[in-house]
Design an enzyme around this catalytic site. Structure first.
Site, PDB file in Angstrom:
ATOM      1  N   TYR A   9      72.882  65.530   9.031  1.00 11.09           N
ATOM      2  CA  TYR A   9      71.803  64.674   9.547  1.00 11.09           C
ATOM      3  C   TYR A   9      70.777  65.464  10.370  1.00 11.09           C
ATOM      4  CZ  TYR A   9      75.582  61.380   8.488  1.00 11.09           C
ATOM      5  OH  TYR A   9      76.598  60.709   7.887  1.00 11.09           O
ATOM      6  N   TYR A 137      77.237  50.073   6.671  1.00 17.39           N
ATOM      7  CA  TYR A 137      77.386  51.503   6.405  1.00 17.39           C
ATOM      8  C   TYR A 137      78.801  51.723   5.888  1.00 17.39           C
ATOM      9  CZ  TYR A 137      78.021  56.470   6.765  1.00 17.39           C
ATOM     10  OH  TYR A 137      78.305  57.777   6.447  1.00 17.39           O
ATOM     11  N   ASP A 240      86.362  47.170   5.197  1.00 14.81           N
ATOM     12  CA  ASP A 240      86.214  48.579   5.551  1.00 14.81           C
ATOM     13  C   ASP A 240      86.515  48.690   7.043  1.00 14.81           C
ATOM     14  OD1 ASP A 240      85.373  51.055   6.339  1.00 14.81           O
ATOM     15  OD2 ASP A 240      83.441  50.994   5.308  1.00 14.81           O
ATOM     16  N   LYS A 269      89.032  57.082   9.961  1.00 13.13           N
ATOM     17  CA  LYS A 269      88.755  57.719  11.266  1.00 13.13           C
ATOM     18  C   LYS A 269      89.951  57.844  12.224  1.00 13.13           C
ATOM     19  CE  LYS A 269      83.788  57.362  11.393  1.00 13.13           C
ATOM     20  NZ  LYS A 269      83.191  56.503  10.357  1.00 13.13           N
TER      21      LYS A 269
END
Ligand SMILES: *Cc1c(COP(=O)(O)O)cnc(C)c1O
Length: 423
Positions: A9, A137, A240, A269
């Protein structure tokens, strides 16, 4: 000398050399030269036990002495078997099957492929598109980019390259909304399903917390309503929980707030406590059993090289043991109290002209600025206060490690507020 490392990014023309991290302990990491920074983001929300946790480090060392890796194709091993059993125990009732992969994005790819093949195997091949939400996202691979918010999301540049799916408006009713308050959100969802259900395999969502798309915190009633709509329209429900899983919203999983079992759920994560990249896609009996059949098409054709990696599974087991033995949900509740007191109850903060909104859920808090420009330079300024903050767009947030002390939590929120007082 500039480094050949290409940072994520990053704007290559304006980026400055990245500080070099040489170690860390608890909620802090240390830079070359000795500076230590209190990490308000726990490294993209995954280092939930902080850095250098002795039990996690020991688990990796021990496993490394036994077996670092072996393919999961046609073989198995104890850490993969044990972790799968543990994941089916802690996740909502009915998710009894675990497919491993190596990252959250790939875990979502697996979920989407599973959903499409599920309908194919049931004789509904026309159901090959997905329904996602605005502000979503779900990752950076092509399949995932195609289900991220197509307008405000970071992947709009690739619109021509991506498959086209359907989108419903992002839910708007906040976490503590009354059941009636989600009716408009659910009506919007229903409208898309009524028009397109014949081609929709699954509804995907980040339950309760749309994270990277702007920390949108939404109501458990929306999850319940979405579950009912999915059943009505023969659409699978995919949660998700890559960001929300393992306590981030205050319960073990966001699904637990609503007592809803999705058909497929993705974890990553926090799964390994952040110590190694890994993901798990869990499926219900209904989904799994549809793949039991005689034709070659019944096999699920997916298999990342590193799926079920023994080191990752072993450290995930240790992470979960620490989480449960050391009462992490209580630690998260304590952090939540500090976040509420220091951010939500601060009328002066909400009154700042550059502040659009302040939200808190579990061990997550965000100050939403009216304009992303209001956050320019906040990272450098926070570093001078000894805190590592990295905003997303116009959202200045914290998702701390759960071992963060109350005093350190206050230090993080003081720094977040200090920026707006100063600006
Ligand atoms: C981070 C994230 C992903 C992608 O995970 P990676 O491991 O970065 O591929 C997917 N979904 C959500 C909700 C996430 O927060």
């Amino acid at each position: 000398m500039t480094s050949p490392v290409w940072h994520p990014y990053a704007h290559l023309k304006t980026q400055r050399p990245a500080p070099k991290v040489i170690g860390g302990e608890g909620p802090r990491f240390t830079l070359e030269g000795g500076e230590t920074l209190l990490d308000a983001t726990c490294s993209w929300w995954c280092m939930i036990h902080g850095y250098a946790h002795p039990r996690l480090v020991a688990a990796i060392r021990e496993q490394a002495g036994e077996l670092c890796h072996v393919m999961l194709g046609g073989l198995t091993h104890e850490p993969a078997d044990r972790l799968a059993r543990e994941l089916t125990r802690i996740t909502p009732e009915g998710l009894n099957h675990v497919f491993y992969s190596d990252s959250g994005s790939v875990g979502m790819e697996v979920a989407m492929k599973m959903a499409v093949q599920y309908h194919q195997l049931r004789g509904r091949p026309g159901k090959h598109r997905l329904l996602s939400l605005m502000k979503a996202y779900h990752g950076d691979t092509a399949g995932c980019m195609a289900v991220c918010d197509p307008e405000e999301g970071m992947h709009s540049l690739f619109a021509g390259y991506l498959p086209r799916h359907h989108f419903a408006p992002a839910p708007t009713a906040p976490f503590d909304a009354e059941p009636e308050a989600v009716q408009a959100d659910l009506a919007a969802l229903r409208a898309v399903l009524e028009r397109h259900h014949e081609e929709i395999a699954a509804l995907l969502m980040e339950p309760l917390l749309q994270a990277a798309g702007g920390l949108n915190m939404t109501s458990p009633h929306y999850l319940k309503g979405a579950r009912e709509l999915c059943d009505e329209f023969d659409v699978l429900l995919v949660f998700d929980e890559v960001a929300t899983g393992f306590g981030r919203t205050g319960r073990m999983f966001a699904a637990d707030h609503a007592d809803v079992t999705p058909d497929i759920m993705v974890l990553s994560k926090g799964l390994t406590g952040g110590y190694l990249g890994h993901a798990a896609t869990l499926a219900s009996d209904r989904v799994h059993d549809t793949f039991v059949g005689d034709s070659p098409e019944h096999a699920f054709m997916h298999g990342p090289t590193f799926m079920g990696n023994p080191l990752a599974c072993r450290v995930a087991l240790e992470s979960l043991a620490v989480f449960e033995e050391e009462g992490y949900l209580d630690k998260i509740a304590a952090l939540n109290r500090v976040l509420r007191e220091t951010l939500l109850d601060d009328a002066a903060l909400a009154a700042q002209p550059s502040v659009a909104d302040v939200r808190v859920l579990g061990a997550t808090a965000v100050i939403e600025a009216r304009d992303g420009a209001a956050l320019a330079g906040v990272g450098d300024w926070a570093r001078e206060q000894g805190v590592w903050l990295r905003p997303i767009g116009r959202w200045l947030y914290t998702m701390p490690a759960y071992i963060t002390s109350e005093a350190d939590m206050r230090r993080i929120t003081d720094t977040m507020k200090g920026w707006f007082r100063r600006a």
